[in-house]
Scaffold this motif. Structure first.
Motif, PDB file in Angstrom:
ATOM      1  N   VAL A 189       0.881  -1.188   0.125  1.00 15.12           N
ATOM      2  CA  VAL A 189       0.054  -0.073  -0.119  1.00 15.12           C
ATOM      3  C   VAL A 189       1.018   1.329   0.028  1.00 15.12           C
ATOM      4  CG1 VAL A 189      -1.787   1.223   1.543  1.00 15.12           C
ATOM      5  CG2 VAL A 189      -1.835  -1.181   1.027  1.00 15.12           C
ATOM      6  N   ALA A 190       1.992   1.254   0.860  1.00 15.46           N
ATOM      7  CA  ALA A 190       2.817   2.451   0.906  1.00 15.46           C
ATOM      8  C   ALA A 190       3.291   2.555  -0.571  1.00 15.46           C
ATOM      9  CB  ALA A 190       3.771   2.325   2.043  1.00 15.46           C
ATOM     10  N   LEU A 191       3.954   1.532  -0.989  1.00  9.65           N
ATOM     11  CA  LEU A 191       4.781   1.774  -2.386  1.00  9.65           C
ATOM     12  C   LEU A 191       3.876   2.311  -3.334  1.00  9.65           C
ATOM     13  CD1 LEU A 191       7.533  -0.687  -2.223  1.00  9.65           C
ATOM     14  CD2 LEU A 191       7.532   1.449  -1.889  1.00  9.65           C
ATOM     15  N   ALA A 192       2.578   1.796  -3.389  1.00  6.81           N
ATOM     16  CA  ALA A 192       1.633   2.041  -4.339  1.00  6.81           C
ATOM     17  C   ALA A 192       1.165   3.463  -4.239  1.00  6.81           C
ATOM     18  CB  ALA A 192       0.311   0.955  -4.240  1.00  6.81           C
ATOM     19  N   ALA A 193       0.880   3.935  -3.050  1.00  7.25           N
ATOM     20  CA  ALA A 193       0.628   5.299  -2.951  1.00  7.25           C
ATOM     21  C   ALA A 193       1.711   6.399  -3.380  1.00  7.25           C
ATOM     22  CB  ALA A 193       0.289   5.432  -1.352  1.00  7.25           C
ATOM     23  N   VAL A 194       2.858   5.785  -3.013  1.00  9.46           N
ATOM     24  CA  VAL A 194       3.882   6.712  -3.237  1.00  9.46           C
ATOM     25  C   VAL A 194       4.298   6.799  -4.843  1.00  9.46           C
ATOM     26  CG1 VAL A 194       6.458   7.264  -2.728  1.00  9.46           C
ATOM     27  CG2 VAL A 194       4.891   6.806  -0.687  1.00  9.46           C
ATOM     28  N   SER A 195       4.336   5.741  -5.218  1.00  6.18           N
ATOM     29  CA  SER A 195       4.866   5.614  -6.595  1.00  6.18           C
ATOM     30  C   SER A 195       3.606   5.625  -7.858  1.00  6.18           C
ATOM     31  CB  SER A 195       5.422   4.233  -6.773  1.00  6.18           C
ATOM     32  OG  SER A 195       4.715   3.163  -6.796  1.00  6.18           O
ATOM     33  N   GLY A 196       2.728   5.111  -7.265  1.00  7.32           N
ATOM     34  CA  GLY A 196       1.339   5.132  -8.225  1.00  7.32           C
ATOM     35  C   GLY A 196       1.481   4.107  -9.265  1.00  7.32           C
ATOM     36  N   SER A 197       2.364   3.108  -8.804  1.00  8.22           N
ATOM     37  CA  SER A 197       2.649   1.912  -9.781  1.00  8.22           C
ATOM     38  C   SER A 197       2.208   0.908  -9.038  1.00  8.22           C
ATOM     39  CB  SER A 197       4.123   1.727 -10.274  1.00  8.22           C
ATOM     40  OG  SER A 197       4.183   0.513 -10.949  1.00  8.22           O
ATOM     41  N   LEU A 198       1.235   0.016  -9.279  1.00 12.60           N
ATOM     42  CA  LEU A 198       0.840  -1.127  -8.684  1.00 12.60           C
ATOM     43  C   LEU A 198       2.032  -2.389  -9.106  1.00 12.60           C
ATOM     44  CD1 LEU A 198      -3.001  -1.294  -9.402  1.00 12.60           C
ATOM     45  CD2 LEU A 198      -1.821  -0.648  -7.164  1.00 12.60           C
ATOM     46  N   ARG A 199       2.444  -2.402 -10.207  1.00  8.91           N
ATOM     47  CA  ARG A 199       3.532  -3.251 -10.189  1.00  8.91           C
ATOM     48  C   ARG A 199       4.728  -3.202  -9.512  1.00  8.91           C
ATOM     49  NH1 ARG A 199       1.391  -6.111 -14.339  1.00  8.91           N
ATOM     50  NH2 ARG A 199       0.228  -5.040 -15.981  1.00  8.91           N
ATOM     51  N   LEU A 200       4.947  -2.086  -9.530  1.00  2.00           N
ATOM     52  CA  LEU A 200       6.278  -1.749  -8.490  1.00  2.00           C
ATOM     53  C   LEU A 200       5.732  -2.160  -7.127  1.00  2.00           C
ATOM     54  CD1 LEU A 200       8.837  -0.357  -7.741  1.00  2.00           C
ATOM     55  CD2 LEU A 200       7.670   1.636  -7.183  1.00  2.00           C
ATOM     56  N   ALA A 201       4.641  -1.859  -6.686  1.00  4.63           N
ATOM     57  CA  ALA A 201       4.060  -2.035  -5.286  1.00  4.63           C
ATOM     58  C   ALA A 201       4.093  -3.617  -5.097  1.00  4.63           C
ATOM     59  CB  ALA A 201       2.801  -1.380  -4.858  1.00  4.63           C
ATOM     60  N   ALA A 202       3.870  -4.243  -6.209  1.00  6.17           N
ATOM     61  CA  ALA A 202       3.655  -5.939  -6.131  1.00  6.17           C
ATOM     62  C   ALA A 202       5.201  -6.618  -6.001  1.00  6.17           C
ATOM     63  CB  ALA A 202       3.007  -6.380  -6.963  1.00  6.17           C
ATOM     64  N   VAL A 203       5.929  -5.814  -6.723  1.00 11.53           N
ATOM     65  CA  VAL A 203       7.463  -6.634  -6.835  1.00 11.53           C
ATOM     66  C   VAL A 203       7.951  -6.500  -5.501  1.00 11.53           C
ATOM     67  CG1 VAL A 203       9.497  -6.540  -7.967  1.00 11.53           C
ATOM     68  CG2 VAL A 203       7.461  -6.411  -9.379  1.00 11.53           C
ATOM     69  N   VAL A 204       7.957  -5.593  -5.103  1.00  8.26           N
ATOM     70  CA  VAL A 204       8.637  -5.369  -3.682  1.00  8.26           C
ATOM     71  C   VAL A 204       8.128  -6.415  -2.538  1.00  8.26           C
ATOM     72  CG1 VAL A 204       9.339  -3.787  -1.694  1.00  8.26           C
ATOM     73  CG2 VAL A 204       9.518  -3.295  -4.207  1.00  8.26           C
ATOM     74  N   PRO A 205       6.979  -6.260  -2.182  1.00  8.50           N
ATOM     75  CA  PRO A 205       6.556  -7.368  -1.297  1.00  8.50           C
ATOM     76  C   PRO A 205       6.795  -8.794  -1.671  1.00  8.50           C
ATOM     77  CG  PRO A 205       4.846  -5.748  -1.752  1.00  8.50           C
ATOM     78  CD  PRO A 205       5.924  -5.460  -2.806  1.00  8.50           C
ATOM     79  N   ALA A 206       6.749  -9.199  -2.871  1.00 10.20           N
ATOM     80  CA  ALA A 206       7.280 -10.327  -3.404  1.00 10.20           C
ATOM     81  C   ALA A 206       8.619 -10.766  -3.126  1.00 10.20           C
ATOM     82  CB  ALA A 206       6.886 -10.513  -4.809  1.00 10.20           C
ATOM     83  N   ALA A 207       9.466  -9.834  -3.390  1.00 11.16           N
ATOM     84  CA  ALA A 207      10.685  -9.973  -3.008  1.00 11.16           C
ATOM     85  C   ALA A 207      10.813 -10.278  -1.692  1.00 11.16           C
ATOM     86  CB  ALA A 207      11.616  -8.798  -3.709  1.00 11.16           C
ATOM     87  N   MET A 208      10.499  -9.396  -0.591  1.00  5.96           N
ATOM     88  CA  MET A 208      10.421  -9.645   0.588  1.00  5.96           C
ATOM     89  C   MET A 208       9.790 -11.009   0.967  1.00  5.96           C
ATOM     90  SD  MET A 208       9.018  -5.955   1.800  1.00  5.96           S
ATOM     91  CE  MET A 208       8.971  -6.299   3.301  1.00  5.96           C
ATOM     92  N   ALA A 209       8.731 -11.418   0.489  1.00  8.31           N
ATOM     93  CA  ALA A 209       8.411 -12.763   0.998  1.00  8.31           C
ATOM     94  C   ALA A 209       9.299 -13.846   0.438  1.00  8.31           C
ATOM     95  CB  ALA A 209       7.119 -13.151   0.180  1.00  8.31           C
TER      96      ALA A 209
END
Lengths: 331, 1198
Positions: free
Chosen positions: B1010-1030
């Motif tokens: 949510v934070a990355l999506a809100a800051v970057s405006g990119s859902l894909r970016l916001a999805a990639v980072v949590p995936a990497a963390m997982a």
């Protein structure tokens, strides 16, 4: 839970009854001042009588110096002398015929009376030497130094008469049915050589008297006569263990084997369960106690195996292991 | 939607471009270099001072407290429960900070136990409790609050000193009169506790027979002794010119005087006291005892004062102990049993070595990364600040004139430019720590090993920040500039202009562009440099390698640093949301880590540009773009080959699934354990007397040590510490203290011998009739191999306590039976609550007065009961003044063979002045008392205790329990029962942690998304980072499982920097991919707006975002990010050992597991995810398309 067990066998069991008692001498004779006066003691007693002094029968233990007694003797002596003089005058008058026979008889009577009074006065004065009425040891409860003035009847000392000591004990009224003369008793108390030991056996005896009535406090008076070799001192408190009549073929368990439950006393009987033992709780009726064991009057049978140590961790149906088994080694 | 993130495809206009903090900071620092340097030095100095004053504590946990309230009343159990227990329960639960209330109601007594949550205010709690108790109607039912005790649940003895040798009285006298006062003068030490003290005391033990013979009772002796030594006021007398009060006192100054004390007897006489009782000086036990290696001793425990720290008080206490050695009486010796200061110091020393090693390795890695880029770069003396060096850029010239003196100095000394950058980047982590200390130290922060360890593990993140910023600075300076790529003269000039500032201005860029255009060798795309980003030049592939310029580079770095910080901040938010034990333990370390990361980021954006800004690079640098392109290798495969991409995605999904779901399979504990230390606790029956228990314990110790000596080979057993402590825990209820506990601590050379010895001892001790239970477990508590953190969660950590609830006591009991049956079938050892009396020994002797007889003789029971209490209880009456002897005279219980013989006196006139035995007035019956009513959770409960399986070392929860409840939350339905079951105490903490560990990762990843999506405006970016963390979490869990570790608080904390680094790596990889995305060829004259409105594949190229002007990290740089984490974690992992108090191993392993998968994330997973997003390979020349973020941006723009 590791336990220690015991296989039960029937055997003769002697239960005991415990009570407290006081050691008393066989007889106690009081020595009282026969008259009021100044008390003195023979040289061997020193300035005062002391508890524990051995005295012989008739031995002077004290002397009372009473001025009144001396005055009485002197008066009696003077009276006796006067009557003797009067008697002599009457006899001479009788010889001269100037006295009547009747008057002579009166003088003779008075002279004898005066002499008797003198003897009595002297006897009374002699009784101020207080002699022991019995052989034994003095028990002085109130010390009266030499020179003290005492009144007539004052207790100078008591003589604990030599002979077997006795223990006067009081048992609970509920135990009266178990008691009867002739029962053996053991005395526990402070041993003279080990004063710190509080439960040493200090003597043995036999019940000689059981009060037929229960006093208001709910106790029954017992008298135990000790054997001559008994060591406790008179006046000491002792614990009396009275051996009750033996019970043949009794089943007993150690007192530690008895567990308390809501519905009464119980013991844990161990049954084989493979390589383990299974504990079964069994309600029992208890009888007398003695020697650290307690009689089980109902609930157990011969050859039962009961847990006698480690009962604390047992429950009905729980598994246990015999503690005496050797430990296993690794590897 | 207006895009604000560099990855976004929409090109930001001049007016909508946000103010980038990092760039602004960099620009400000560039323009005020002297001020920046002075500020850094000042902050470092302040931080150093604060660091020196920082108190060192043993763990980051706040305090929690337990309050015990005992109420007496002449009421039966049920009436008491209604009148007292329930109202008090409600009142206590309403207290601030109250967490749980448990109660036990018996006939005549209620005992309530209030446990607070972490960090509760003890003073306020007690104040509120006073008001609650005052509100009770004490008159009703003759209530009496007997005792209110309060104490910490997590007391931490800093120092335990044993006094051994000599007699018990000598030991006690030395401990209490010399040792304790000496330690009490130590600043930072608070409470003290003495265990095993046996002071000499005049003891009078009446003989029942002697009392009975003289018509006395024990109460008569009490009454006689009461006035002994007591000063009684007797009025006032004139003494010369003064009138003074007159006090009367019967003074006894010797034991002989006490023995000769006249005691009045019936009939007006008197007898000596020693005729009635044994009068002696006896070493009196205070109810506790201590043995060390089979020798009796006195243990003095010193607890730390609040905010007193550990190291300084322990050091001072050791100094005082050393000063005591010459004063030791003959035959006595002092042994330090536990010294938290030494343990902590050892731990910190290892941590410091590990941190410095990681720091230096990170610096070496940075040098290795930057050296080829600036090979031969030198700081040219006098070059800085000159027009020739700065080029035509006015701003650069001004900037160059403002600073650079320090750099010039280094240049004159011949220091290579890269060395300066490397040194500066290497210094960033310690400087950040100092900056954080400067801020947090005055705010009341205390340093602890856990926080410091997290900082050491988080060094990877800081090193990654430095790497990124250093790479950006040095790379741009040395070879990353557009001119260097193009190789043209104009480009070189532009690069030279750009070197003057990393946050160059638009004017400088325009000048660079103009210079480049004049040479005709490059074209500048104005659209991508609206505010300082230099344009790109050159068509085709070379264009993709062009850098946008220092401004965009700084923006990229700043945003990447900010994103990484945001990820860790989300973890803190998640922890605070979860609350409970996770919040109590993790909040402080993570706050410190966040502060240090923020300081590190700011330093990276300010210090590094200044250091590098004065460098003049004289050597040509190699263009490794082609090599990087060629070395894309697997990354290309992952992005371009569907099969390879699928394989990578499957592997990533498996790892993520393992992390998110498989974590439940790992055994869970609160704190780690050391398997080389085996702790054997044996519990003895509750009904043993103190003397019997102590004697049995000594025999058990002797037998166990002899057995191990025979059973184990020579050298296998390194250390045996036999320690028996009884009745020492003031916080436990008396019922809990009735059992006697002994502990054998065995230290082994090899963990394998620990298990064998455990089996041997368990079998041996289980056959001992004096042992009620045996527990074997790896040490988690205090002592060698244990750690202070473990003891904070409860000393009885081998036990798990449960409460089975029910509407009434019978229902709870029935449910408890079902639970026991259910667990017993699963191999569990379940014991009833030891505080509950066992069926076999629960009996009591009840005195039943003979009412008829008492009435007849006119005695009331109330007259006799004090006599009973005096005869059977321990009474202190009177005082004596004997040197070396406690003044109070102790009247011990009378010596009676049976309670029926206790002498009592009633109506003297009826009994003839004699006493009568109790048996004459009452019956003494063996009875089972009514069981006490246990309540918890405001309903009837039955308490059970689960024992960890004997022989298990390391303490993972056995499968039955981990499969039930622990893995699915509490309360839950137990096997075989339908009722609710609650864990209490340490089990509650463990259960709460289990639930939180299920929630926290998911919540964290969602927050990051949510934070990355809100800051970057990119859902894909916001999805990639949590995936990497997982995926990183999966790596951590996998390595923990492979290493045989368990999931505990520390290992969870170790996952945080690993996942943060994974997020950072993913961001860097996306940056690199986006930088390599093809850029459409545009006419230089085309307006930015038109270009923005007409992107797409019309020209066969996807539009590239603005940030792509900045060169992304090459492969070596990306791998170096992972390497930075690796080199900082490895020393911490290697630092684990016996002296490290078992704190470091599991978190370092968890962190290492996460770090190890970072290369997989950056090189394979992120490209594969890009392909999953439907985008062609961003790196392949044959597959034109946009990078992940770029494509997303294009879509959004459309």
């Amino acid at each position: 839970m590791a336990v220690t067990s015991e296989v039960l066998h029937r055997a003769t069991f002697v239960p005991e009854l415990a009570c407290y008692g006081t050691v008393t001498p066989a007889a106690t004779v009081a020595i009282a001042a026969p008259a009021g006066g100044i008390v003195t003691y023979p040289r061997r007693f020193g300035p005062r009588l002391a508890t524990g002094e051995q005295v012989a029968l008739g031995e002077v233990v004290a002397e009372i110096h009473s001025e009144a007694s001396l005055a009485s003797v002197e008066q009696a002596r003077i009276d006796a002398e006067d009557t003797q003089i009067e008697l002599a005058r009457c006899r001479k008058g009788d010889e001269l015929g100037i006295e009547s026979k009747q008057n002579l008889a009166r003088c003779e009577h008075e002279a004898r009376m005066a002499q008797a009074r003198l003897v009595e006065a002297r006897r009374a004065a002699a009784r101020l030497q207080v002699r022991s009425p019995a052989a034994g040891r003095l028990v002085v409860t109130r010390e009266l130094p030499a020179g003290s003035e005492v009144v007539a009847g004052a207790l100078l000392a008591e003589v604990a008469a030599a002979g077997p000591l006795r223990v006067v004990a009081f048992a609970a009224a509920a135990d009266r049915a178990l008691l009867r003369p002739g029962l053996a008793a053991t005395l526990l108390g402070r041993a003279a050589e080990h004063p710190e030991a509080q439960q040493a056996a200090v003597g043995k005896g036999r019940v000689v008297e059981v009060a037929p009535v229960v006093d208001a406090a709910g106790t029954v008076r017992l008298v135990i006569e000790l054997a001559p070799a008994a060591a406790p001192g008179a006046g000491e408190g002792v614990e009396v263990r009275i051996a009750l009549p033996a019970r043949p073929d009794a089943i007993t368990v150690p007192e530690a084997a008895v567990a308390v439950a809501g519905d009464g006393d119980a013991v844990y009987v161990l049954e084989p369960a493979g390589e383990w033992l299974r504990a079964r709780r069994r309600a029992v009726c208890l009888g007398g106690r003695g020697g650290g064991r307690i009689e089980v009057t109902a609930g157990l049978a011969q050859a039962d195996r009961v847990a006698v140590a480690g009962v604390a961790g047992l429950g009905d149906g729980g598994l246990a292991v015999e503690a005496a088994a050797p430990p296993e080694t690794p590897r | 939607m207006r895009e604000r993130w560099p990855w976004a495809a929409r090109e930001p206009s001049e007016e909508c471009r946000p103010s980038i903090t990092g760039r602004a900071a960099g620009r400000a620092a560039e323009q005020r270099q002297v001020s920046t340097a002075a500020a850094v030095v000042a902050v470092a100095a302040l931080g150093g001072m604060a660091l020196a004053r920082l108190p060192i504590v043993s763990h980051p946990l706040p305090e929690r407290h337990r309050v015990l309230v005992t109420v007496l009343a002449d009421l039966p159990r049920d009436a008491l429960a209604a009148a007292v227990t329930r109202p008090l329960e409600r009142g206590l639960l309403a207290l601030p900070g109250a967490a749980a209330v448990a109660s036990r109601t018996a006939d005549g007594m209620v005992r309530l136990q209030l446990d607070t949550g972490w960090g509760a205010d003890r003073d306020r709690l007690l104040a509120e409790l006073d008001s609650r108790l005052a509100a009770l109607d004490l008159d009703r039912g003759r209530l009496r609050v007997l005792r209110v005790e309060a104490g910490e649940l997590n007391p931490q003895p800093l120092l335990e000193v044993a006094v051994l040798g000599g007699s018990a009285a000598a030991r006690t006298a030395f401990a209490e009169e010399v040792l304790l006062p000496e330690l009490a003068r130590t600043a930072g030490l608070g409470r003290f506790e003495t265990i095993g003290g046996q002071p000499l005391r005049a003891t009078v033990r009446p003989w029942g027979a002697a009392l009975a013979a003289r018509g006395l009772t024990a109460l008569d002796l009490v009454n006689r002794l009461e006035d002994l030594g007591r000063s009684l006021s007797a009025g006032r007398v004139r003494d010369g010119a003064a009138v003074r009060p007159l006090a009367v006192r019967e003074l006894v100054t010797s034991l002989a005087g006490l023995r000769a004390l006249a005691v009045p007897v019936g009939g007006g006489g008197a007898t000596r006291l020693d005729e009635l009782a044994a009068v002696d000086l006896a070493a009196e036990s205070d109810g506790s005892w201590f043995r060390l290696d089979g020798r009796d001793g006195v243990l003095v425990r010193a607890f730390g004062a609040r905010h007193g720290g550990v190291l300084a008080p322990a050091r001072e206490a050791r100094r005082r102990l050393a000063s005591l050695l010459p004063r030791l009486p003959r035959g006595l010796r002092i042994a330090v049993v536990a010294d938290r200061g030494i343990e902590l110091q050892g731990a910190l020393e290892r941590l410091a070595i590990a941190a410095v090693a990681g720091w230096l390795l990170g610096g070496a890695l940075l040098g290795f990364l930057l050296a080829p880029r600036a090979l031969g770069a030198k700081v040219a003396p006098g070059a800085a600040g000159t027009k020739g060096a700065a080029g035509p850029s006015g701003a650069a010239a001004v900037s160059g004139r403002r600073g650079g003196r320090l750099v010039d100095l280094f240049g004159r000394l011949g220091v290579p430019a890269t060395a300066l950058v490397v040194a500066a980047a290497t210094c960033v982590p310690p400087l950040a720590c100092l900056a954080a200390a400067a801020v947090l130290g005055p705010a009341g922060l205390a340093a602890d090993p856990v926080t410091i360890q997290l900082l050491a593990l988080g060094g990877g993140l800081m090193a990654a920040q430095s790497l990124l910023a250093g790479w950006a600075v040095a790379g741009f300076r040395s070879g990353g500039g557009p001119a260097a790529v193009s190789g043209g003269t104009g480009g070189r000039k532009a690069w030279q202009a750009g070197t003057s500032t990393i946050a160059g201005t638009a004017a400088a860029v325009r000048q660079q562009a103009a210079a480049a255009a004049a040479t005709g060798s490059s074209a500048v795309d104005e659209r991508h440099s609206p505010e300082g980003s230099p344009g790109r030049s050159g068509p085709g592939r070379q264009t993709t390698r062009a850098a946008a310029g220092p401004g965009a580079r700084t923006a990229t770095v700043a945003w990447t640093l900010a994103a990484g910080w945001l990820v860790v901040a989300a973890a803190l938010v998640c922890v605070k949301t979860c609350g409970g034990v996770l919040d109590a333990f993790c909040a402080t370390p993570m706050t410190v880590l966040l502060a240090v990361l923020a300081a590190s980021g700011v330093l990276c954006l300010t210090v590094l540009p200044i250091v590098a800004g004065r460098c003049r690079h004289t050597a040509d640098t190699q263009d490794d773009g082609g090599k990087d392109e060629l070395s894309a290798g697997a990354q290309k495969e992952a992005a371009c080959s569907p099969a390879w991409s699928s394989a990578v995605l499957v592997a990533g999904t498996a790892l993520a699934g393992l992390g998110l779901l498989g974590g439940g399979l790992l055994p869970r504990q609160l704190t780690p354990a050391d398997p080389r230390v085996l702790s054997v606790d044996f519990h003895q029956p509750d009904d043993l007397s103190r003397e019997a228990a102590e004697r049995l314990g000594r025999e058990i110790e002797r037998a166990a040590t002899a057995l191990l000596g025979r059973a184990l080979p020579a050298g296998a057993l390194r250390r045996v510490t036999a320690r028996t402590v009884g009745g020492a825990d003031p916080l436990l209820a008396p019922e809990a203290n009735s059992g006697v506990d002994g502990r054998l601590e065995l230290g082994f050379a090899d963990p394998a011998w620990s298990g064998a010895a455990g089996v041997v001892l368990a079998r041996r001790l289980a056959r001992d009739p004096g042992v009620a239970g045996v527990e074997l477990r790896s040490t988690r508590g205090p002592g060698e191999g244990g750690n202070a953190l473990s003891s904070a969660f409860g000393s009885r950590d081998g036990w798990l306590d449960l409460e089975v609830g029910g509407a009434v006591d019978g229902e709870a009991a029935a449910r408890a039976r079902l639970l026991v049956a259910g667990l017993a079938g699963r191999g569990w050892t379940v014991v009833p609550d030891p505080r509950r009396q066992r069926p076999g020994v629960a009996g009591l002797l009840a005195v039943s007065w003979d009412g008829d007889r008492l009435s007849r003789i006119g005695i009331r029971p109330s007259q006799l009961e004090p006599q009973l209490r005096a005869a059977l209880g321990e009474v202190y009456a009177g005082r004596v003044e004997i040197a070396g002897v406690r003044p109070e005279v102790r009247l011990a219980p009378a010596t009676v063979p049976r309670p029926e013989l206790i002498p009592l006196r009633g109506a003297a006139e009826l009994q003839g002045g004699r006493v009568v035995p109790l048996g004459a007035l009452a019956s003494v019956l063996r009875r089972q008392p009514a069981p006490a009513l246990d309540r918890g959770q405001r309903q009837a409960v039955r308490r059970l205790r689960l024992l960890e399986i004997a022989g298990r070392r390391g303490g993972p929860l056995p499968p039955p329990l981990s499969g039930w409840g622990w893995g699915r939350g509490w309360p839950s339905s137990p096997p075989g029962g339908d009722g609710p079951v609650w864990p209490v105490g340490r089990a509650a903490d463990l259960a709460q942690l289990g639930a939180q560990l299920r929630l926290a990762p998911s919540l964290w990843l969602a927050l990051v998304f949510v934070a990355l999506a809100a800051v970057s405006g990119s859902l894909r970016l916001a999805a990639v980072v949590p995936a990497a963390m997982a995926v990183a979490l999966g790596g951590a869990v996998a390595l923990l499982a492979a290493a045989g570790e368990e999931l505990d608080l520390l290992s969870c904390l170790g996952c945080v920097p690993a996942m943060g680094l994974a997020a950072f790596t993913a961001l860097a990889a996306m940056t690199a991919m986006a930088a390599k995305a093809p850029v459409p060829r545009r006419s230089p004259a085309a307006p930015p707006a038109a270009a923005a409105s007409a992107p797409g594949p019309a020209d066969g190229m996807s539009p590239r975002p603005e940030w792509c002007g900045a060169e992304g990290l090459d492969r070596r740089g990306r791998l170096a990010l992972s390497g930075a984490g690796l080199v900082t974690v490895l020393p911490v992992l290697l630092a684990s050992g016996a002296a490290s108090v078992g704190l470091y191993r599991s978190p370092a392993i968890a962190c290492l597991g996460g770090v190890l998968v970072c290369p997989f994330i950056s090189e394979l997973l992120v490209p594969a995810l890009a392909r999953l997003g439907g985008r062609p390979c961003p790196l392949g020349s044959s597959a034109p398309g946009a990078a992940l973020g770029a494509g997303d941006g294009v879509k959004d723009a459309r």
